[in-house]
Enzyme design. Structure first.
Site, PDB file in Angstrom:
ATOM      1  N   ARG A 206       0.849  -1.201   0.000  1.00 55.84           N
ATOM      2  CA  ARG A 206       0.000   0.000   0.000  1.00 55.84           C
ATOM      3  C   ARG A 206       0.887   1.254   0.000  1.00 55.84           C
ATOM      4  O   ARG A 206       0.617   2.233  -0.709  1.00 55.84           O
ATOM      5  CB  ARG A 206      -0.951  -0.018   1.204  1.00 55.84           C
ATOM      6  CG  ARG A 206      -2.088  -1.011   1.050  1.00 55.84           C
ATOM      7  CD  ARG A 206      -3.123  -0.877   2.163  1.00 55.84           C
ATOM      8  NE  ARG A 206      -2.672  -1.406   3.435  1.00 55.84           N
ATOM      9  CZ  ARG A 206      -2.928  -2.640   3.881  1.00 55.84           C
ATOM     10  NH1 ARG A 206      -3.663  -3.475   3.172  1.00 55.84           N
ATOM     11  NH2 ARG A 206      -2.488  -3.028   5.047  1.00 55.84           N
ATOM     12  N   PHE A 225     -11.050  -5.676  -5.527  1.00 57.10           N
ATOM     13  CA  PHE A 225     -10.987  -6.443  -4.279  1.00 57.10           C
ATOM     14  C   PHE A 225     -10.474  -5.502  -3.182  1.00 57.10           C
ATOM     15  O   PHE A 225      -9.479  -5.770  -2.516  1.00 57.10           O
ATOM     16  CB  PHE A 225     -10.063  -7.666  -4.413  1.00 57.10           C
ATOM     17  CG  PHE A 225     -10.369  -8.547  -5.595  1.00 57.10           C
ATOM     18  CD1 PHE A 225     -11.390  -9.492  -5.520  1.00 57.10           C
ATOM     19  CD2 PHE A 225      -9.645  -8.433  -6.774  1.00 57.10           C
ATOM     20  CE1 PHE A 225     -11.666 -10.316  -6.611  1.00 57.10           C
ATOM     21  CE2 PHE A 225      -9.924  -9.252  -7.867  1.00 57.10           C
ATOM     22  CZ  PHE A 225     -10.927 -10.200  -7.790  1.00 57.10           C
ATOM     23  N   ASP A 254     -15.671  -4.229  -4.367  1.00 58.48           N
ATOM     24  CA  ASP A 254     -15.613  -5.403  -3.495  1.00 58.48           C
ATOM     25  C   ASP A 254     -17.005  -6.019  -3.448  1.00 58.48           C
ATOM     26  O   ASP A 254     -18.002  -5.332  -3.688  1.00 58.48           O
ATOM     27  CB  ASP A 254     -15.153  -5.020  -2.077  1.00 58.48           C
ATOM     28  CG  ASP A 254     -14.544  -6.203  -1.339  1.00 58.48           C
ATOM     29  OD1 ASP A 254     -13.308  -6.319  -1.307  1.00 58.48           O
ATOM     30  OD2 ASP A 254     -15.315  -7.041  -0.807  1.00 58.48           O
ATOM     31  N   SER A 255     -17.047  -7.320  -3.129  1.00 60.71           N
ATOM     32  CA  SER A 255     -18.353  -7.966  -3.041  1.00 60.71           C
ATOM     33  C   SER A 255     -18.889  -7.952  -1.618  1.00 60.71           C
ATOM     34  O   SER A 255     -19.953  -8.509  -1.354  1.00 60.71           O
ATOM     35  CB  SER A 255     -18.264  -9.404  -3.568  1.00 60.71           C
ATOM     36  OG  SER A 255     -17.282 -10.104  -2.848  1.00 60.71           O
ATOM     37  N   ASP A 304      -6.120  -7.373  -6.091  1.00 58.73           N
ATOM     38  CA  ASP A 304      -5.668  -8.085  -4.887  1.00 58.73           C
ATOM     39  C   ASP A 304      -6.735  -9.104  -4.474  1.00 58.73           C
ATOM     40  O   ASP A 304      -7.402  -8.934  -3.451  1.00 58.73           O
ATOM     41  CB  ASP A 304      -5.407  -7.071  -3.760  1.00 58.73           C
ATOM     42  CG  ASP A 304      -4.829  -7.715  -2.523  1.00 58.73           C
ATOM     43  OD1 ASP A 304      -4.295  -8.837  -2.630  1.00 58.73           O
ATOM     44  OD2 ASP A 304      -4.906  -7.095  -1.436  1.00 58.73           O
ATOM     45  N   CYS A 344      -2.322 -14.345  -3.270  1.00 62.54           N
ATOM     46  CA  CYS A 344      -2.007 -14.743  -1.887  1.00 62.54           C
ATOM     47  C   CYS A 344      -2.226 -16.238  -1.718  1.00 62.54           C
ATOM     48  O   CYS A 344      -2.428 -16.717  -0.610  1.00 62.54           O
ATOM     49  CB  CYS A 344      -2.824 -13.936  -0.880  1.00 62.54           C
ATOM     50  SG  CYS A 344      -4.588 -14.169  -1.035  1.00 62.54           S
TER      51      CYS A 344
HETATM   52  N1  SAH Z   1      -6.606  -5.146  -0.917  1.00 63.33           N
HETATM   53  C1  SAH Z   1      -7.283  -5.327   0.338  1.00 63.33           C
HETATM   54  C2  SAH Z   1      -7.451  -6.793   0.713  1.00 63.33           C
HETATM   55  C3  SAH Z   1      -8.214  -7.620  -0.300  1.00 63.33           C
HETATM   56  S1  SAH Z   1      -8.823  -9.117   0.343  1.00 63.33           S
HETATM   57  C4  SAH Z   1      -6.559  -4.528   1.413  1.00 63.33           C
HETATM   58  O1  SAH Z   1      -5.498  -3.957   1.133  1.00 63.33           O
HETATM   59  O2  SAH Z   1      -7.059  -4.479   2.545  1.00 63.33           O
HETATM   60  C5  SAH Z   1      -9.858  -9.696  -0.913  1.00 63.33           C
HETATM   61  C6  SAH Z   1     -11.210  -9.005  -0.996  1.00 63.33           C
HETATM   62  O3  SAH Z   1     -11.866  -9.532  -2.147  1.00 63.33           O
HETATM   63  C7  SAH Z   1     -12.171  -9.219   0.151  1.00 63.33           C
HETATM   64  O4  SAH Z   1     -12.526  -7.970   0.674  1.00 63.33           O
HETATM   65  C8  SAH Z   1     -13.412  -9.893  -0.465  1.00 63.33           C
HETATM   66  O5  SAH Z   1     -14.636  -9.405   0.068  1.00 63.33           O
HETATM   67  C9  SAH Z   1     -13.279  -9.521  -1.910  1.00 63.33           C
HETATM   68  N2  SAH Z   1     -13.861 -10.419  -2.912  1.00 63.33           N
HETATM   69  C10 SAH Z   1     -13.829 -11.776  -2.953  1.00 63.33           C
HETATM   70  N3  SAH Z   1     -14.359 -12.242  -4.102  1.00 63.33           N
HETATM   71  C11 SAH Z   1     -14.758 -11.154  -4.815  1.00 63.33           C
HETATM   72  C12 SAH Z   1     -15.365 -10.970  -6.096  1.00 63.33           C
HETATM   73  N4  SAH Z   1     -15.650 -12.019  -6.873  1.00 63.33           N
HETATM   74  N5  SAH Z   1     -15.609  -9.716  -6.513  1.00 63.33           N
HETATM   75  C13 SAH Z   1     -15.323  -8.659  -5.725  1.00 63.33           C
HETATM   76  N6  SAH Z   1     -14.721  -8.773  -4.516  1.00 63.33           N
HETATM   77  C14 SAH Z   1     -14.455  -9.997  -4.063  1.00 63.33           C
END
Ligand code: SAH
Length: 400
Positions: A206, A225, A254-255, A304, A344
């Site tokens: 970040r 995400f 995000d979902s 991510d 990850c």
């Molecule tokens: N980049 C973030 C962490 C991401 S974790 C940070 O720095 O804090 C992954 C995220 O993807 C989660 O919040 C989860 O809710 C979301 N997610 C999972 N599947 C998804 C999808 N198909 N579409 C959108 N978001 C999704």
């Protein structure tokens, strides 16, 4: 003392101090859940002291490779102290810190994060579950704190034959917590947030995103995400430092609606409410396809995603999913634009991830420079014996 006798030839990984004993390597022996066993080679040579997991494919996890070693409260307390002390040498620029990172700290299955004055622990294997009270007291003693919340609700516990457990293990207090990361204010809820509440492992990435946003003065940013908007706030901070906030637009997807609401709150909390920020409660893959149809483009994209491949067995399907989103993102990137792309998944190695992104570029008809490789922040260490520890890898790709 109960023993595990391995099959011939199966001692090799323990001799290299890799901490896992797979079910298929064991000739005979067993114990109760989490009980300490002496692991021996097929001819009775000592290999390790380990915690037995009766239901997991990882049937035992090593505590120690030294024969004259008692696995007791003093031994475990010393490991906790060592883990906490090791973090004192890192300049993390945050009061959210991972204090114990499982196998890397000699405590297989244990994750402990510190948020301000609160510890949050995840007991993810039978061994640390059995020693939970000892470990809780040792962690509080090592940190001088009084509050420890348990978030033992990750899916891995099921494989260990353990039920999910959450709640205060020591002390109590609010589960809503504010932390500082670099110069930003962030909040989390240790009871309802993902993992222990926050993705501390992406802290340095970040920061890097903020620096590159400052340097390149991005105009149209896309954070896929986004969870609670860490990369969004980072980008805003970078643009502010460059005096380039005006006219910038940021889209965060995000979902999870809960996460998005917090992302929105984080933008306001850090003083950026006047910037054009969109928050989409949507599926990333579908959104990327829609943006392509609409002819939208971006000069910075973060990808991510969650863990598509929890183990190596899921690697193939996961590889296709990673390739797909990377292909779509590369198509949406303007020439000279920057993609921060991550995996990850422990089951996808750094080389494979590189190949996946290369394949995505080919399919998208887009060529790129890899300008940087990224990984988990240093409070999430890897050890030389445990390659599975390198779960988080990232590439910064600049479109040619
Ligand atoms: N980049 C973030 C962490 C991401 S974790 C940070 O720095 O804090 C992954 C995220 O993807 C989660 O919040 C989860 O809710 C979301 N997610 C999972 N599947 C998804 C999808 N198909 N579409 C959108 N978001 C999704």
């Amino acid at each position: 003392m109960k023993t595990l006798r391995l099959k011939p030839g199966k001692e090799k990984s323990l001799l290299r101090r890799h901490p896992w004993v797979f079910e298929s390597a064991i000739a005979r022996g067993g114990a109760d859940s989490g009980e300490t066993v002496r692991v021996e080679s097929h001819d009775g040579e000592f290999l390790a002291w380990a915690a037995f997991s009766p239901t997991s494919q990882i049937r035992a996890r090593a505590w120690s490779f030294v024969e004259p070693q008692r696995i007791d409260a003093a031994f475990l307390a010393a490991l906790c102290t060592r883990a906490v002390d090791a973090r004192r040498y890192f300049d993390l620029q945050s009061d959210g810190i991972r204090l114990v990172h499982g196998e890397a700290d000699g405590l297989p299955g244990l994750i402990v994060d510190r948020y301000g004055d609160t510890l949050v622990a995840q007991f993810g294997a039978a061994g640390v579950e059995r020693w939970k009270d000892v470990l809780a007291d040792a962690l509080l003693a090592a940190t001088g704190l009084t509050q420890l919340y348990e978030r033992s609700d990750a899916s891995g516990r099921e494989r260990e034959g353990l039920k999910p457990v959450t709640g205060w293990l020591r002390g109590d207090g609010p589960t809503e917590i504010a932390i500082r990361e670099h110069d930003w204010q962030l909040t989390l809820d240790i009871a309802t947030g993902h993992k222990t509440g926050f993705y501390l492992d992406q802290r340095d990435s970040r920061k890097r995103f903020a620096e590159i946003a400052q340097h390149r003065r991005f105009r149209r940013l896309l954070n896929c995400f986004c969870y609670t908007g860490g990369f969004t706030v980072a980008a805003l901070a970078g643009l502010k430092a460059a005096g380039a906030l005006e006219g910038a637009t940021l889209t965060s997807i995000d979902s999870s609606l809960l996460a998005l609401e917090r992302a929105k709150a984080h933008v306001a909390l850090n003083g950026f409410e006047s910037v054009a920020c969109d928050f989409l409660d949507a599926d990333v893959n579908a959104s990327l396809r829609r943006f392509i149809e609409e002819g939208r483009t971006f000069d910075a994209i973060v990808l991510d995603p969650p863990k598509f491949a929890p183990t190596a067995a899921h690697a193939e399907r996961a590889a296709r999913a990673y390739k797909d989103i990377n292909r779509l993102a590369l198509k949406l990137l303007e020439p000279g634009g920057v993609l921060f792309t991550f995996s990850c998944s422990g089951g996808i190695g750094a080389d494979l991830f590189h190949k996946i992104v290369a394949g995505a570029g080919l399919d998208a008809g887009v060529d790129g420079y890899i300008s940087e490789r990224l990984g988990a922040a240093p409070d999430h260490p890897m050890t030389i014996e445990f390659p599975e520890g390198e779960y988080l890898k990232g590439l910064v790709v600049v479109r040619k």
